[in-house]
Design a protein around this motif. Structure first.
Motif, PDB file in Angstrom:
ATOM      1  N   LEU A  33      14.869 -27.100 -15.248  1.00  0.00           N
ATOM      2  CA  LEU A  33      13.551 -26.482 -15.891  1.00  0.00           C
ATOM      3  C   LEU A  33      13.836 -24.900 -15.664  1.00  0.00           C
ATOM      4  N   ASP A  34      13.887 -24.172 -16.637  1.00  0.00           N
ATOM      5  CA  ASP A  34      14.130 -22.652 -16.561  1.00  0.00           C
ATOM      6  C   ASP A  34      15.359 -22.197 -15.882  1.00  0.00           C
ATOM      7  N   GLU A  35      16.387 -22.997 -16.043  1.00  0.00           N
ATOM      8  CA  GLU A  35      17.598 -22.783 -15.432  1.00  0.00           C
ATOM      9  C   GLU A  35      17.517 -23.017 -13.993  1.00  0.00           C
ATOM     10  N   CYS A  36      16.640 -23.842 -13.338  1.00  0.00           N
ATOM     11  CA  CYS A  36      16.551 -24.225 -12.105  1.00  0.00           C
ATOM     12  C   CYS A  36      16.454 -25.697 -11.860  1.00  0.00           C
ATOM     13  N   VAL A  37      16.909 -25.988 -10.694  1.00  0.00           N
ATOM     14  CA  VAL A  37      16.769 -27.782 -10.627  1.00  0.00           C
ATOM     15  C   VAL A  37      15.863 -28.166  -9.569  1.00  0.00           C
ATOM     16  N   HIS A  38      14.786 -29.068 -10.105  1.00  0.00           N
ATOM     17  CA  HIS A  38      13.656 -29.401  -9.039  1.00  0.00           C
ATOM     18  C   HIS A  38      13.770 -30.834  -9.005  1.00  0.00           C
ATOM     19  N   TYR A  39      12.950 -31.307  -7.971  1.00  0.00           N
ATOM     20  CA  TYR A  39      12.681 -32.983  -7.915  1.00  0.00           C
ATOM     21  C   TYR A  39      11.204 -33.020  -7.876  1.00  0.00           C
ATOM     22  N   GLY A  40      11.033 -33.952  -8.655  1.00  0.00           N
ATOM     23  CA  GLY A  40       9.347 -34.491  -8.814  1.00  0.00           C
ATOM     24  C   GLY A  40       8.950 -35.782  -8.821  1.00  0.00           C
ATOM     25  N   ILE A  41       7.719 -36.068  -8.664  1.00  0.00           N
ATOM     26  CA  ILE A  41       7.031 -37.497  -8.631  1.00  0.00           C
ATOM     27  C   ILE A  41       6.560 -37.550 -10.048  1.00  0.00           C
ATOM     28  N   ILE A  42       6.870 -38.462 -10.915  1.00  0.00           N
ATOM     29  CA  ILE A  42       6.334 -38.601 -12.022  1.00  0.00           C
ATOM     30  C   ILE A  42       4.813 -39.422 -12.020  1.00  0.00           C
ATOM     31  N   GLU A  43       4.046 -38.826 -12.495  1.00  0.00           N
ATOM     32  CA  GLU A  43       2.767 -39.195 -12.503  1.00  0.00           C
ATOM     33  C   GLU A  43       2.017 -40.276 -13.555  1.00  0.00           C
ATOM     34  N   ASN A  44       1.264 -41.053 -13.522  1.00  0.00           N
ATOM     35  CA  ASN A  44       0.798 -41.965 -14.508  1.00  0.00           C
ATOM     36  C   ASN A  44       0.652 -41.106 -15.870  1.00  0.00           C
ATOM     37  N   ASP A  45       0.161 -40.168 -15.848  1.00  0.00           N
ATOM     38  CA  ASP A  45       0.157 -39.755 -17.319  1.00  0.00           C
ATOM     39  C   ASP A  45       1.488 -38.822 -18.005  1.00  0.00           C
ATOM     40  N   GLY A  46       2.470 -39.165 -16.955  1.00  0.00           N
ATOM     41  CA  GLY A  46       3.932 -38.424 -17.523  1.00  0.00           C
ATOM     42  C   GLY A  46       4.162 -37.096 -16.921  1.00  0.00           C
ATOM     43  N   SER A  47       3.141 -36.311 -16.409  1.00  0.00           N
ATOM     44  CA  SER A  47       3.448 -34.890 -15.607  1.00  0.00           C
ATOM     45  C   SER A  47       4.171 -35.334 -14.482  1.00  0.00           C
ATOM     46  N   ILE A  48       4.879 -34.288 -13.888  1.00  0.00           N
ATOM     47  CA  ILE A  48       5.643 -34.333 -12.980  1.00  0.00           C
ATOM     48  C   ILE A  48       5.383 -33.239 -11.894  1.00  0.00           C
ATOM     49  N   ALA A  49       4.990 -33.818 -10.885  1.00  0.00           N
ATOM     50  CA  ALA A  49       4.388 -33.322  -9.491  1.00  0.00           C
ATOM     51  C   ALA A  49       5.659 -32.764  -8.813  1.00  0.00           C
ATOM     52  N   ARG A  50       6.081 -31.396  -8.778  1.00  0.00           N
ATOM     53  CA  ARG A  50       7.057 -31.030  -8.128  1.00  0.00           C
ATOM     54  C   ARG A  50       6.984 -31.115  -6.655  1.00  0.00           C
ATOM     55  N   LEU A  51       8.244 -31.603  -5.940  1.00  0.00           N
ATOM     56  CA  LEU A  51       8.430 -31.760  -4.542  1.00  0.00           C
ATOM     57  C   LEU A  51       8.819 -30.382  -3.811  1.00  0.00           C
ATOM     58  N   GLN A  52       8.826 -30.204  -2.785  1.00  0.00           N
ATOM     59  CA  GLN A  52       9.062 -28.784  -1.971  1.00  0.00           C
ATOM     60  C   GLN A  52      10.531 -28.860  -1.988  1.00  0.00           C
ATOM     61  N   SER A  53      11.118 -30.026  -1.601  1.00  0.00           N
ATOM     62  CA  SER A  53      12.607 -30.039  -1.606  1.00  0.00           C
ATOM     63  C   SER A  53      13.186 -31.479  -1.974  1.00  0.00           C
ATOM     64  N   SER A  54      14.379 -31.825  -1.853  1.00  0.00           N
ATOM     65  CA  SER A  54      15.052 -33.040  -2.176  1.00  0.00           C
ATOM     66  C   SER A  54      14.065 -34.303  -1.578  1.00  0.00           C
ATOM     67  N   PRO A  55      13.962 -35.350  -2.177  1.00  0.00           N
ATOM     68  CA  PRO A  55      13.391 -36.667  -1.671  1.00  0.00           C
ATOM     69  C   PRO A  55      14.099 -36.989  -0.434  1.00  0.00           C
ATOM     70  N   LEU A  56      15.451 -36.617  -0.295  1.00  0.00           N
ATOM     71  CA  LEU A  56      16.070 -37.079   0.864  1.00  0.00           C
ATOM     72  C   LEU A  56      15.685 -36.568   2.130  1.00  0.00           C
ATOM     73  N   GLU A  57      14.717 -35.368   1.830  1.00  0.00           N
ATOM     74  CA  GLU A  57      14.313 -34.565   3.034  1.00  0.00           C
ATOM     75  C   GLU A  57      12.745 -34.772   3.295  1.00  0.00           C
ATOM     76  N   GLY A  58      11.975 -35.793   2.189  1.00  0.00           N
ATOM     77  CA  GLY A  58      10.787 -35.969   2.498  1.00  0.00           C
ATOM     78  C   GLY A  58      10.074 -35.928   1.010  1.00  0.00           C
TER      79      GLY A  58
END
Length: 264
Positions: free
Chosen positions: A8-33
């Motif tokens: 997104l906007d030339e940056c890479v993120h991780y997120g949790i896909i919510e029931n409505d399809g929106s993506i709740a961005r994580l602070q870091s890689s899911p391998l870190e929490g």
């Protein structure tokens, strides 16, 4: 829970896909929490990427009896292992590149395990505690080269071309890997229709076996083998691997352009 890696906007993120399809961005890689960062991203604004960046990829051959039978191989007595380079990994909607010297390239839809916690000498009973989740994989294979290598007891180049390990679209957590349906389609036609209930070596057994000999690291991916029904692909085809509880991994097939590759 579905975890996405996306641009997104030339940056890479991780997120949790919510029931409505929106993506709740994580602070870091899911391998870190899995701590949320507060930002919410719209699915229409992002481009999904391979779930893990440049992972180590382990593969299993002949892990479904029906597949061993269709290719005329004996049922193995221990896991038949190989590795695919990290450069073979691509994400959903990226293109599988058909080599210009390829003669018989096949699809192989597979459940893929994503390791979430370091594992060494773990038991089968404890193995799933080291799993982050599962994704769809396609173990694309050059059968001609694979056959030539296998005659000398090795298997690498025929599995290891760039783009020969599509992964995605998400990492799904909380699944029971022992009973998931797998369907592979080529241009909409079903070619594979299997279930992980037919795995010769189960996911816990595979993890325990690998960890006996080497340390599994967070982000490692294990392709668990393919059901019966593998077959050839051609330039212009669209391959879909759908796994129950995960989603659909879709990739098209394009011709190799060595002119562009030489300029990279």
């Amino acid at each position: 829970m579905h975890i996405a890696r996306y641009a997104l906007d030339e940056c890479v993120h991780y997120g949790i896909i919510e029931n409505d399809g929106s993506i709740a961005r994580l602070q870091s890689s899911p391998l870190e929490g899995l701590k949320r960062g507060g930002a919410i991203d719209a699915p229409s604004a992002v481009r999904l990427l391979a779930p893990i960046e440049r992972p180590r990829v382990f593969g299993l051959g002949y892990n479904y009896v029906a597949h061993s039978n269709e290719v005329g191989k004996a049922v193995p007595q221990l896991p038949v292992l190989f590795m695919k380079p990290s450069t073979s990994v691509i994400g959903p909607d990226e293109s599988i590149v058909y080599p210009d010297d390829g003669q018989n390239i096949h699809f192989e839809g597979e459940l893929t395990v994503v390791i979430g916690k370091k594992a060494r000498h773990v038991s089968a009973a404890n193995a799933l505690n080291h799993v982050l989740g599962y994704t769809c994989g396609n173990d694309v294979s050059d059968r001609v080269l694979q056959r030539r290598e296998s005659e000398f007891g090795c298997l690498l180049a025929g599995k290891g071309y760039d783009t020969f390990a599509p992964m995605g679209p998400v990492v799904a957590t909380g699944l029971d890997p022992s009973k998931l349906g797998i369907i592979t389609r080529v241009n909409g036609a079903v070619r594979q229709n299997g279930t992980t209930a037919d795995l010769l070596f189960s996911v816990p057994e595979i993890i325990a076996y690998l960890s006996r000999y080497m340390t599994l690291l967070p982000g490692d991916m294990i392709m668990t083998g393919t059901p019966a029904g593998v077959g050839p692909i051609q330039v212009g085809d669209t391959i879909e691997v759908e796994i129950e509880g995960i989603g659909i991994l879709r990739n098209d097939v394009v011709a190799e352009d060595r002119g562009n590759a030489s300029r990279l």
